[in-house]
Motif scaffolding. Structure first.
Motif: not given
Length: 315
Positions: A81-82, A105-111, A137-139, A143-144
């Protein structure tokens, strides 16, 4: 926060749930984000065995990150995550069943926000939980790939900064951020590869040919991205070494100037120190032109030393 994603024909609807709500029968995906104590108690109705703990998300053992039990397949996956200029790793727990996908999940994720955007635009084609997990997983792999491309662009800029000897402190700080971010990217790629291989083995009997081909394509993409991360590591280390080399070179130039200045002024200092001695018998002390003579001698000795260094090519 608990959000249900229900399947309505070919569209996916987003429906927030409260603690009094039951899970809709047509729920494709149940996303649980930062659950409080009451929401965790509510979650227990979803699991036959023990409810996953928050502190288990960061475990690195394969047996703790990928396993199967009565509740389905459990996959702990690391997402890069950037955050500004930095890249961090966020763990997400997936529980895959035949009828529903549960994320924890514990954190927000842009994906995840991007995934919801695709759902609202009806750009996501997933009619079962397995397809939805593979879409996620494709996204992630895409993103990576974008992060790696950004890394190349950033290193092009830092290379110019290093060559032009600009603000080396800022450049080295940028390179350290790139090194840390590339480490998170590489770790996420390895983790994703392990997750996909686990899914491929575990779902051999239930997955169709299209899903297996999809997994193979993502594994191929990961294998093609891993050498890029190694190249970025090498490029970052080279630029760090170059920056340190230029820093040492600049310091050497300063030290060289001080060394030459000390040697150039050594003969005049010697002359001045000789005539600064307080002996009674010094013939030159009574000389009428002794003072200008000493000044001329000091100037000539300094110029002669400088000329000697210049002729030798040491300046």
């Amino acid at each position: 926060m608990i959000t249900a994603y229900t399947l309505d024909g070919t569209s996916i609807n987003i429906q927030p749930l409260d603690l009094k709500s039951a899970v809709p029968h047509n729920t494709l995906w149940l996303d649980i984000f930062k659950p409080d104590e009451q929401e965790q108690l509510w979650m227990k109705q979803l699991f036959v065995e023990e409810l996953p703990e928050l502190d288990e998300l960061d475990d690195i053992e394969a047996s703790a990150r990928f396993y199967r039990d009565k509740d389905g397949l459990h996959i702990h996956s690391l997402f890069p995550q950037r955050m500004g200029k930095e890249i961090d790793g966020i763990n997400v727990l997936f529980t895959l069943r035949d009828d529903i996908l549960i994320t924890f999940r514990e954190d927000d994720l842009g994906l995840m926000r991007l995934l919801r955007h695709y759902m609202r635009q009806d750009k996501l084609e997933a009619d079962n939980p397995t397809d939805l997990l593979l879409e996620i997983f494709q996204l992630k792999v895409e993103y990576i790939s974008d992060l790696i491309e950004d890394g190349y662009k950033t290193l092009e800029g830092t290379a110019k900064q290093v060559l032009h000897v600009g603000d080396l402190h800022t450049t080295m700080s940028e390179l350290m951020l790139q090194e840390d971010g590339n480490g998170h990217i590489r770790l996420a790629l390895y983790d994703t590869r392990r997750a996909l291989r686990f899914m491929k083995r575990s779902m051999r009997q239930v997955s169709d040919d299209e899903q297996r081909r999809w997994i193979d394509e993502m594994l191929y993409d990961i294998e093609s991205l891993l050498p890029h991360t190694q190249f970025l590591f090498d490029k970052i280390n080279f630029q760090l070494d170059a920056a340190l080399g230029f820093t040492s070179l600049e310091q050497s130039k300063v030290i060289k100037i001080f060394s030459v200045a000390a040697v150039v002024f050594l003969p005049p200092t010697l002359i001045a120190s000789i005539y600064g001695m307080n002996f009674e018998i010094m013939p030159e002390l009574a000389f009428d032109y002794g003072y200008p003579m000493s000044l001329v001698m000091m100037l000539m000795s300094a110029c002669g030393t400088y000329y000697f260094f210049k002729r030798k090519g040491w300046l």
